[in-house]
Design a protein around this motif. Sequence first.
Motif, mmCIF file in Angstrom:
data_model
loop_
_atom_site.group_PDB
_atom_site.id
_atom_site.type_symbol
_atom_site.label_atom_id
_atom_site.label_comp_id
_atom_site.label_asym_id
_atom_site.label_seq_id
_atom_site.Cartn_x
_atom_site.Cartn_y
_atom_site.Cartn_z
ATOM 1 N N HIS A 121 12.268 -28.738 -39.090
ATOM 2 C CA HIS A 121 11.643 -28.057 -37.934
ATOM 3 C C HIS A 121 10.153 -27.954 -38.214
ATOM 4 O O HIS A 121 9.687 -27.031 -38.877
ATOM 5 N N ASP B 43 11.682 -26.646 -30.405
ATOM 6 C CA ASP B 43 11.484 -25.496 -29.513
ATOM 7 C C ASP B 43 11.389 -25.909 -28.045
ATOM 8 O O ASP B 43 10.817 -25.198 -27.230
ATOM 9 N N TYR C 247 11.634 -19.286 -24.785
ATOM 10 C CA TYR C 247 10.350 -19.491 -24.114
ATOM 11 C C TYR C 247 10.540 -19.637 -22.613
ATOM 12 O O TYR C 247 11.555 -20.133 -22.140
ATOM 13 N N HIS D 30 15.861 -23.379 -30.821
ATOM 14 C CA HIS D 30 15.313 -22.034 -30.972
ATOM 15 C C HIS D 30 16.080 -21.225 -29.933
ATOM 16 O O HIS D 30 15.890 -21.401 -28.729
ATOM 17 N N HIS E 285 15.201 -22.148 -37.422
ATOM 18 C CA HIS E 285 14.602 -20.994 -38.108
ATOM 19 C C HIS E 285 15.397 -19.695 -37.885
ATOM 20 O O HIS E 285 14.891 -18.733 -37.317
ATOM 21 N N ASP F 177 8.751 -24.822 -39.906
ATOM 22 C CA ASP F 177 8.288 -24.364 -38.592
ATOM 23 C C ASP F 177 6.756 -24.336 -38.576
ATOM 24 O O ASP F 177 6.150 -23.592 -37.820
HETATM 25 ZN ZN LIG Z 1 10.869 -21.957 -32.738
#
Ligand SMILES: [Zn+2]
Length: 460
Positions: A49, A78, A151, A179, A209, A349
């Motif tokens: 990631h 993500d 997000y 994510h 993560h 990340d």
């Molecule tokens: Zn993320």
Amino acid sequence: MARAFRHLKGGVRIVNDRIQDMGTLTPFVNESVTDGKGFVLAPGFIDSHSHHDRRLFENPSAIAVTSQGVTTIVVGQDGGSTPIDTIRARIKATPISVNVATYTGQAWLREQVMKDDLLRKATAEEIGSMKIILDRELDKGSLGLGTGLEYEEAFYSNRDEVVELAKVAAAKGGRYISHIRSEDMHVEESIEEIIEIGRAAKIPVQISHIKIALRSKWGNSASIVRQLQQARLEGINITADVYPYNMWGSTPRVLFPKKDFESLVSAEFATRELFDPASSVMTNYPPNKTYEGKTVTEIGKLNNETPAQALLRIIRETAETGSSIVATSMSEVDISNFIDWEHANICSDGTISGHPRGHGSFTRVLGKYVREQNLMPLETAIYKMTGLTAEHVGIKYRGVIARGNFADLVLFDPATIIDKATITNSTALSTGIEYVWVNGKLVYRNQVAQPNFPGRFIVR
Ligand SMILES: [Zn+2]
């Protein structure tokens, strides 16, 4: 651990870009030999990631990456991604030191089809269009589908929309990485959601993560690991990656799980439960550069505001430009439990600046968690950075030192390896990484990038 690990004394013979032989070797006449000095030679680390692609072509030697011993970055995380043709063209124009593989991002797919009208579910027709684009990227070697459901670009999509796309990836032997929708208030439900996506789409799923970013849920890692194990017993191939820090880095907007960005009540909840404003630092603040490097509490003091009021100001002032925060938010016990989970691999990340994880994740695991804390044997930690990671993301011929595999290798000193990057000096190089080879070429030696750019685009 169900797996046995082997380490042996000996040599590794590299011919062109491959490992040709290993064990007790006698040099051929005129063969160049690198003395390993008794250090550890491991497969080059794979970062499952990574966001190091962001300024990669301005920094083709990728020292943030190689200085940790990482030889392959996996991007398209993500929910964001870059089309594979574009990545290939960029590598051709500007050769790089490290290998790159990518997922195809759901938010990117939504943007292609729905433009900026993203705060809603996609229609059946729009999903159909996304499937076609995804299918094309999979044919070009995408590892699978990546999402960032927390997000806003994807938050308003539902499970069915994701499952429809995940099925396209599954049909081509791709994978799903996410994510998840919540890493704090609704972390267990969000894990249930990714399990359900794996079940419905019949696809291997990886939690990006993994963390618990809510103070009142600190300590729940053991029960979350049980939840994951239960899903695996049911036959769902669920795995995770994890970075070794108690702070995350992202937009401060994720501190509003209900997306109510003007609510003081929610801001106060965030300062109490979701992060520590006194130790959380703005790392990017376009409207007022003097705020960069300051904590949320400090920014509040400058304006005679409480930390919660300062958080609202930050959201308001950076609504147009965006901003980044490194937020202290997790407990050490949970981090250790997740790193230790048999099906977790290490990731960064990271980017090339902003959060120390971009320069220090892999060396930190080997120095802090393995040498200092003895969390696990060195071999296990290396496996979590190499062979296990290659399996989790679907990369072949890398991650294991074996005849015929690509010669991605790292030589390091287990007695001194440690990260040096901090919030205030996020680009400090780790110590202990002696040599790094990518596709048989030396790219890093004792804190200095070598002028070789053998990195390749890796297909599924
Ligand atoms: Zn993320």
